[in-house]
Write a protein that holds these residues in place. Structure first.
Motif, PDB file in Angstrom:
ATOM      1  N   ALA A 132      35.591  15.819  49.879  1.00  0.00           N
ATOM      2  CA  ALA A 132      34.372  16.042  50.655  1.00  0.00           C
ATOM      3  C   ALA A 132      33.605  17.257  50.127  1.00  0.00           C
ATOM      4  O   ALA A 132      32.374  17.321  50.235  1.00  0.00           O
ATOM      5  CB  ALA A 132      34.722  16.235  52.125  1.00  0.00           C
ATOM      6  N   VAL A 133      34.335  18.230  49.561  1.00  0.00           N
ATOM      7  CA  VAL A 133      33.715  19.452  49.037  1.00  0.00           C
ATOM      8  C   VAL A 133      34.474  19.845  47.769  1.00  0.00           C
ATOM      9  O   VAL A 133      35.708  19.731  47.705  1.00  0.00           O
ATOM     10  CB  VAL A 133      33.760  20.615  50.052  1.00  0.00           C
ATOM     11  CG1 VAL A 133      33.181  21.890  49.439  1.00  0.00           C
ATOM     12  CG2 VAL A 133      33.027  20.249  51.334  1.00  0.00           C
ATOM     13  N   ASN A 134      33.744  20.322  46.801  1.00  0.00           N
ATOM     14  CA  ASN A 134      34.335  20.928  45.593  1.00  0.00           C
ATOM     15  C   ASN A 134      33.844  22.367  45.502  1.00  0.00           C
ATOM     16  O   ASN A 134      32.635  22.628  45.630  1.00  0.00           O
ATOM     17  CB  ASN A 134      33.937  20.154  44.337  1.00  0.00           C
ATOM     18  CG  ASN A 134      34.550  18.776  44.289  1.00  0.00           C
ATOM     19  OD1 ASN A 134      35.767  18.628  44.277  1.00  0.00           O
ATOM     20  ND2 ASN A 134      33.699  17.739  44.275  1.00  0.00           N
ATOM     21  N   GLY A 135      34.756  23.285  45.300  1.00  0.00           N
ATOM     22  CA  GLY A 135      34.370  24.696  45.245  1.00  0.00           C
ATOM     23  C   GLY A 135      35.022  25.439  44.100  1.00  0.00           C
ATOM     24  O   GLY A 135      36.113  25.073  43.628  1.00  0.00           O
ATOM     25  N   SER A 136      34.356  26.484  43.638  1.00  0.00           N
ATOM     26  CA  SER A 136      34.909  27.315  42.562  1.00  0.00           C
ATOM     27  C   SER A 136      34.421  28.755  42.713  1.00  0.00           C
ATOM     28  O   SER A 136      33.355  29.003  43.287  1.00  0.00           O
ATOM     29  CB  SER A 136      34.523  26.781  41.184  1.00  0.00           C
ATOM     30  OG  SER A 136      33.130  26.893  40.973  1.00  0.00           O
ATOM     31  N   LEU A 137      35.226  29.660  42.218  1.00  0.00           N
ATOM     32  CA  LEU A 137      34.898  31.088  42.196  1.00  0.00           C
ATOM     33  C   LEU A 137      35.050  31.590  40.766  1.00  0.00           C
ATOM     34  O   LEU A 137      36.088  31.370  40.130  1.00  0.00           O
ATOM     35  CB  LEU A 137      35.828  31.886  43.106  1.00  0.00           C
ATOM     36  CG  LEU A 137      35.683  31.710  44.621  1.00  0.00           C
ATOM     37  CD1 LEU A 137      36.767  32.511  45.330  1.00  0.00           C
ATOM     38  CD2 LEU A 137      34.306  32.153  45.080  1.00  0.00           C
ATOM     39  N   ASP A 138      34.019  32.263  40.294  1.00  0.00           N
ATOM     40  CA  ASP A 138      34.071  32.933  39.000  1.00  0.00           C
ATOM     41  C   ASP A 138      34.100  34.435  39.280  1.00  0.00           C
ATOM     42  O   ASP A 138      33.235  34.938  40.010  1.00  0.00           O
ATOM     43  CB  ASP A 138      32.849  32.565  38.159  1.00  0.00           C
ATOM     44  CG  ASP A 138      32.933  33.138  36.755  1.00  0.00           C
ATOM     45  OD1 ASP A 138      33.341  32.411  35.842  1.00  0.00           O
ATOM     46  OD2 ASP A 138      32.580  34.331  36.592  1.00  0.00           O
ATOM     47  N   ASN A 139      35.087  35.118  38.749  1.00  0.00           N
ATOM     48  CA  ASN A 139      35.288  36.525  39.109  1.00  0.00           C
ATOM     49  C   ASN A 139      35.334  37.438  37.891  1.00  0.00           C
ATOM     50  O   ASN A 139      35.996  37.149  36.894  1.00  0.00           O
ATOM     51  CB  ASN A 139      36.596  36.692  39.889  1.00  0.00           C
ATOM     52  CG  ASN A 139      36.957  38.148  40.118  1.00  0.00           C
ATOM     53  OD1 ASN A 139      37.792  38.709  39.409  1.00  0.00           O
ATOM     54  ND2 ASN A 139      36.319  38.774  41.083  1.00  0.00           N
ATOM     55  N   TRP A 140      34.599  38.532  37.987  1.00  0.00           N
ATOM     56  CA  TRP A 140      34.726  39.673  37.087  1.00  0.00           C
ATOM     57  C   TRP A 140      35.159  40.868  37.924  1.00  0.00           C
ATOM     58  O   TRP A 140      34.709  41.021  39.062  1.00  0.00           O
ATOM     59  CB  TRP A 140      33.399  40.001  36.396  1.00  0.00           C
ATOM     60  CG  TRP A 140      32.992  39.023  35.338  1.00  0.00           C
ATOM     61  CD1 TRP A 140      32.271  37.875  35.504  1.00  0.00           C
ATOM     62  CD2 TRP A 140      33.276  39.132  33.946  1.00  0.00           C
ATOM     63  NE1 TRP A 140      32.094  37.238  34.312  1.00  0.00           N
ATOM     64  CE2 TRP A 140      32.692  37.995  33.320  1.00  0.00           C
ATOM     65  CE3 TRP A 140      33.952  40.056  33.154  1.00  0.00           C
ATOM     66  CZ2 TRP A 140      32.775  37.768  31.956  1.00  0.00           C
ATOM     67  CZ3 TRP A 140      34.038  39.834  31.790  1.00  0.00           C
ATOM     68  CH2 TRP A 140      33.461  38.717  31.203  1.00  0.00           C
ATOM     69  N   SER A 141      36.028  41.682  37.375  1.00  0.00           N
ATOM     70  CA  SER A 141      36.398  42.928  38.058  1.00  0.00           C
ATOM     71  C   SER A 141      36.368  44.076  37.055  1.00  0.00           C
ATOM     72  O   SER A 141      36.683  43.897  35.869  1.00  0.00           O
ATOM     73  CB  SER A 141      37.777  42.821  38.708  1.00  0.00           C
ATOM     74  OG  SER A 141      38.798  42.795  37.723  1.00  0.00           O
ATOM     75  N   VAL A 142      35.978  45.228  37.546  1.00  0.00           N
ATOM     76  CA  VAL A 142      35.973  46.459  36.748  1.00  0.00           C
ATOM     77  C   VAL A 142      36.768  47.498  37.539  1.00  0.00           C
ATOM     78  O   VAL A 142      36.424  47.800  38.691  1.00  0.00           O
ATOM     79  CB  VAL A 142      34.542  46.972  36.487  1.00  0.00           C
ATOM     80  CG1 VAL A 142      34.580  48.243  35.639  1.00  0.00           C
ATOM     81  CG2 VAL A 142      33.705  45.894  35.804  1.00  0.00           C
ATOM     82  N   MET A 143      37.826  48.028  36.918  1.00  0.00           N
ATOM     83  CA  MET A 143      38.726  48.924  37.652  1.00  0.00           C
ATOM     84  C   MET A 143      39.041  50.183  36.853  1.00  0.00           C
ATOM     85  O   MET A 143      39.183  50.133  35.628  1.00  0.00           O
ATOM     86  CB  MET A 143      40.037  48.203  37.978  1.00  0.00           C
ATOM     87  CG  MET A 143      39.895  47.036  38.940  1.00  0.00           C
ATOM     88  SD  MET A 143      41.473  46.219  39.281  1.00  0.00           S
ATOM     89  CE  MET A 143      41.669  45.251  37.784  1.00  0.00           C
ATOM     90  N   LEU A 144      39.149  51.288  37.570  1.00  0.00           N
ATOM     91  CA  LEU A 144      39.711  52.514  36.997  1.00  0.00           C
ATOM     92  C   LEU A 144      41.190  52.285  36.785  1.00  0.00           C
ATOM     93  O   LEU A 144      41.907  51.860  37.700  1.00  0.00           O
ATOM     94  CB  LEU A 144      39.480  53.687  37.943  1.00  0.00           C
ATOM     95  CG  LEU A 144      40.093  55.031  37.528  1.00  0.00           C
ATOM     96  CD1 LEU A 144      39.401  55.580  36.288  1.00  0.00           C
ATOM     97  CD2 LEU A 144      40.019  56.032  38.683  1.00  0.00           C
ATOM     98  N   ASN A 145      41.660  52.549  35.592  1.00  0.00           N
ATOM     99  CA  ASN A 145      43.028  52.211  35.202  1.00  0.00           C
ATOM    100  C   ASN A 145      43.834  53.473  34.928  1.00  0.00           C
ATOM    101  O   ASN A 145      43.499  54.252  34.025  1.00  0.00           O
ATOM    102  CB  ASN A 145      42.994  51.321  33.949  1.00  0.00           C
ATOM    103  CG  ASN A 145      44.351  50.750  33.619  1.00  0.00           C
ATOM    104  OD1 ASN A 145      45.113  50.376  34.501  1.00  0.00           O
ATOM    105  ND2 ASN A 145      44.665  50.694  32.336  1.00  0.00           N
ATOM    106  N   LEU A 146      44.898  53.687  35.694  1.00  0.00           N
ATOM    107  CA  LEU A 146      45.771  54.854  35.533  1.00  0.00           C
ATOM    108  C   LEU A 146      47.146  54.388  35.086  1.00  0.00           C
ATOM    109  O   LEU A 146      47.752  53.516  35.720  1.00  0.00           O
ATOM    110  CB  LEU A 146      45.884  55.626  36.847  1.00  0.00           C
ATOM    111  CG  LEU A 146      44.565  56.085  37.474  1.00  0.00           C
ATOM    112  CD1 LEU A 146      44.822  56.720  38.836  1.00  0.00           C
ATOM    113  CD2 LEU A 146      43.831  57.061  36.556  1.00  0.00           C
ATOM    114  N   MET A 147      47.619  54.978  34.001  1.00  0.00           N
ATOM    115  CA  MET A 147      48.923  54.608  33.446  1.00  0.00           C
ATOM    116  C   MET A 147      49.844  55.819  33.461  1.00  0.00           C
ATOM    117  O   MET A 147      49.446  56.920  33.063  1.00  0.00           O
ATOM    118  CB  MET A 147      48.769  54.105  32.011  1.00  0.00           C
ATOM    119  CG  MET A 147      47.792  52.971  31.833  1.00  0.00           C
ATOM    120  SD  MET A 147      48.516  51.373  32.154  1.00  0.00           S
ATOM    121  CE  MET A 147      49.524  51.169  30.692  1.00  0.00           C
TER     122      MET A 147
END
Length: 228
Positions: A132-147
């Motif tokens: 009945a429905v088709n859905g999608s999510l396209d995601n970009w993320s930008v994160m401060l990275n601590l190692m």
């Protein structure tokens, strides 16, 4: 009389000479008494010099490129009344990170991820019908990275702990069974984060593999790491 006196003097002289020789020998081989006899005193052993300080650490720039299996992006898909969601298809995330290692145990940088999730929704009353429905999510993320690097005796394996936090950028796409676009929908969570425990495996002077398990944008993650 003189004969006996002469003999007595000879014996006395011999005894005195013998006693002097014994004292001289005793001083020469015995403890140092400060009279100048015998061998020169032994010098005290020198203390061992303490180990030299480790060389100053020079900052290093690392670049990594990897692929992970997501575990939270699917939870951001919309829900629809009277429809149930079918299996979720996931791609990525693909990750890229640049970090400046400013000490032997820590680095700071930026990590970027990109991934997609999609699913179809079916009518509870007619589950055998087309979606009945088709859905999608396209995601970009930008994160401060601590190692944080964990000290180890091996120069071939470098364990680490990762903490990252930042922003999600979403693109949503939902269509009904006829292909008509649906919406608008409220934005999914904009908070992006990742915690993980992993290790780098050195292959050459400037190249290595890494493998990581964690929670957030992915649960498993692996790829290549380069020293720039």
């Amino acid at each position: 009389m003189r004969k006996y006196l002469l003999v007595t003097l000879l014996f006395a002289s011999a005894f005195t000479y013998s006693a002097s020789a014994q004292v001289g020998i005793g001083i020469g081989v015995g403890p140092r008494l400060g009279y100048g006899y015998g061998p020169a005193p032994r010098p005290y052993p020198r203390r061992r010099q303490q180990g030299q300080a480790a060389p100053k650490f020079e900052p290093v720039v690392h670049f990594s490129l990897g692929y992970g299996y997501p575990n939270l992006d699917a939870t951001q898909l919309a829900g629809f009344y009277n429809y149930y969601r079918g299996p979720v298809t996931q791609t990525g995330p693909i990750t890229g990170a640049v970090d400046v290692q400013y000490s032997r145990t820590a680095s700071v940088g930026v990590m970027v991820t990109h991934g997609q999730v999609s699913a179809s929704y079916f009518d509870y009353n007619n589950p055998s019908a087309p979606p009945a429905v088709n859905g999608s999510l396209d995601n970009w993320s930008v994160m401060l990275n601590l190692m944080n690097y964990i000290p180890t005796v091996s120069d071939k394996i470098q364990p680490y702990f990762r903490t990252a936090i930042g922003l999600n950028i979403w693109k949503q796409d939902y269509t009904d069974g006829s292909g008509n676009k649906m919406g608008p929908f409220s934005d999914p969570s904009q908070l992006a984060y990742q915690v993980g425990l992993g290790a780098k495996f050195k292959m050459s002077k400037n190249t290595g593999l890494f493998l990581e398990a964690g929670y957030g944008k992915y649960i498993l993650h692996g790829g290549l790491s380069f020293k720039l």
